[in-house]
Design a protein around this motif. Structure first.
Motif: not given
Length: 534
Positions: A207-226
């Protein structure tokens, strides 16, 4: 050489009790351990409270009478409340830390028939975690009580690797979880697949914080929701998924949106507001573009992440919220930390699990499965099946996997492109005419991004070759070298860049020497991979 058998367990304050000769007609689980003819108990570590010392002495005497070779060691555990999980587990854990286990010479059985249910659960957990390097021992009374009948016993090994069927079930469950994170898309890029494999393990275990980096549109929001939906399906989350783009938060509104406010705390605060951190209680808070947060909000967020409490604006009373933070950014926060734009302590806190999602251009082998997925989704939304002709699909893929396809918006660009093709497909068939028109649209769309990339490449060329050498190049050679450098800049290794640059011709060769071909091309201009990657 036979290993000694060592049993450890609690005295049964009721089950092991009994007075006079009649006690031998009763099944007593601790005494029965020494009465089995097919097993020799060499040592018994017998836990007890100070109040049961007299009972322990009688049990020790009775075991000595039926099995003189069994050594019984009474171990006093002054547990004030035998139903307090923390107290019982702590006492047992401390004992295991002091105990000198010798698995090479001894085998250990943890007796879970006696003691409170709390004690039995603690013994289970200690064996499962290998704090006690042994197996569980469960004893049962005989169907008919009779003098000297010890009943039955069973050994339970909690090492799941020994159970092939269970191991296969866990492996299948992990595969299903990974497929879920990838939305069922059969991705082929090895580095991306390895990345998702690790994210799956972290998602269900931490349950620790997770940092997702990457270019716009790489799917960060989608992966976080999944990731949230995966945890929710495992009953690890009771709250909701709360998403906010920090780039939209400005001024007092930023702190108010995140942390809430009290009525009248600032102009326009006409009523109390809970804030998104409290809305995310027992759920996931996804802060996209976290690098856009102001320094004051960063300080407040750090306290909320570390202590699970914070002050709403205008309030003298702290509120609490237990949420998991997933942060997203397309910036290199290390640069922002060095420039003083991002707090170093907050970066250290959210950087425990950090993952960089590659852009679409870095995953050319994943284009086809993603196109198939998007096409199937578009068909489901429109209520009609849509398919490429063989020639049209080959044409589209050839362009999509080439250096000319910038995919500047990554999956947003790909999704929009497939949607256009599906919408315009008469009779549900995408032909070469449609594809050619779509490719012209994409080239026009990326023209500005391509010009920017060319400008960057020109600047890089001058830095690498020097102004005189650059001016001596023909325009053809210069443009070709700029394109090669752009591919190299987007690749992790020389071999990776070579595979991309010689993707078509490599299928016509028996010996694959992509890296060597690229190395020789660069040497023509006095360039090396180390110089380019630096």
């Amino acid at each position: 050489m036979r290993k000694k058998t060592v049993v450890m367990g609690f005295i049964g304050s009721q089950l092991d009790s009994g007075q006079g000769a009649g006690r031998w007609e009763k099944w007593r689980p601790t005494v029965s351990l020494a009465q089995h003819e097919d097993v020799v108990i060499d040592r018994l570590e017998l836990f007890h409270s100070p109040a049961h010392r007299a009972l322990v002495d009688r049990v020790v005497e009775d075991i000595a009478s039926v099995s003189p070779g069994t050594e019984v060691r009474p171990i006093e555990m002054p547990i004030a409340d035998p139903w307090d999980f923390g107290e019982v587990y702590g006492a047992l854990y401390d004992w295991t830390r002091r105990y000198r286990f010798n698995p090479d010479r001894e085998q250990y059985w943890a007796h879970i028939t006696t003691g409170t249910h709390v004690a039995q659960i603690c013994m289970f957990l200690l064996v499962e975690s290998r704090a006690i390097p042994g197996v569980l021992l469960q004893t049962s009374p005989p169907k008919r009580q009779a003098h000297g009948n010890p009943g039955s016993y069973a050994l339970i090994d909690l090492d799941l690797s020994r159970y092939d069927a269970l191991a296969r079930r866990f492996e299948a469950e992990q595969r299903d979880a990974v497929d879920f994170l990838k939305s069922g898309i059969a991705t082929r890029n090895p580095r991306f697949n390895a990345l998702i494999d690790e994210i799956e393990r972290v998602a269900v275990r931490s349950r620790a914080p997770i940092l997702l980096t990457g270019p716009t549109g790489a799917g960060k929001s989608h992966l976080a929701r999944r990731m949230f939906e995966l945890k929710k399906s495992r009953h690890q989350m009771n709250g909701e998924f709360v998403e906010v783009n920090c780039a939209t938060l400005q001024g007092d509104g930023a702190a108010s949106t995140l942390f809430g406010h009290k009525k009248g705390s600032f102009t326009g605060a006409a009523a109390d507001r809970a804030g998104l951190l409290r809305t995310a209680h027992e759920g996931v808070l996804f802060l996209d573009e976290i690098g856009e947060l102001g320094l004051d909000e960063q300080a407040m967020l750090l306290k909320a992440v570390e202590e699970k409490r914070f002050f709403p604006m205008g309030s003298d009373r702290e509120v609490t919220s237990d949420f998991q933070l997933i942060a997203g950014t397309n910036r290199d926060l290390r640069i922002d930390v060095a420039a003083g734009r991002f707090r170093e302590d907050l970066y250290a806190r959210i950087n425990l699990w950090s993952y960089t999602l590659p852009g679409l251009a870095q995953r050319p082998e994943d284009l086809e499965p993603n196109i198939d997925h998007l096409l199937a989704r578009a068909g489901a939304e429109s209520g009609r099946a849509v398919r490429f002709s063989a020639e049209a699909k080959a044409m589209y893929l050839r362009f999509a996997q080439s250096p000319a396809a910038l995919w500047a918006g990554n999956f947003r660009d790909l999704s929009a492109s497939v949607t256009r093709l599906a919408t315009l497909a008469d009779g549900g068939r995408i032909d070469t005419t449609l594809v050619e028109a779509e490719l012209q649209r994409l080239r026009w769309h990326w023209q500005h991004a391509g010009d920017a990339a060319s400008s960057e490449a020109a600047i890089e060329l001058e830095a690498l070759l020097g102004s005189e050498a650059l001016e001596s190049l023909d325009l053809f050679d210069r443009m070709q070298l700029e394109s090669v450098l752009r591919v190299c800049r987007e690749s992790k290794t020389l071999s990776d860049a070579g595979r991309k640059l010689f993707h078509r011709s490599r299928t016509q060769r028996s010996v694959l020497n992509d890296a060597d071909r690229l190395r020789k091309y660069l040497q023509k201009y006095g360039l090396t991979w180390d110089a380019i990657s630096a």
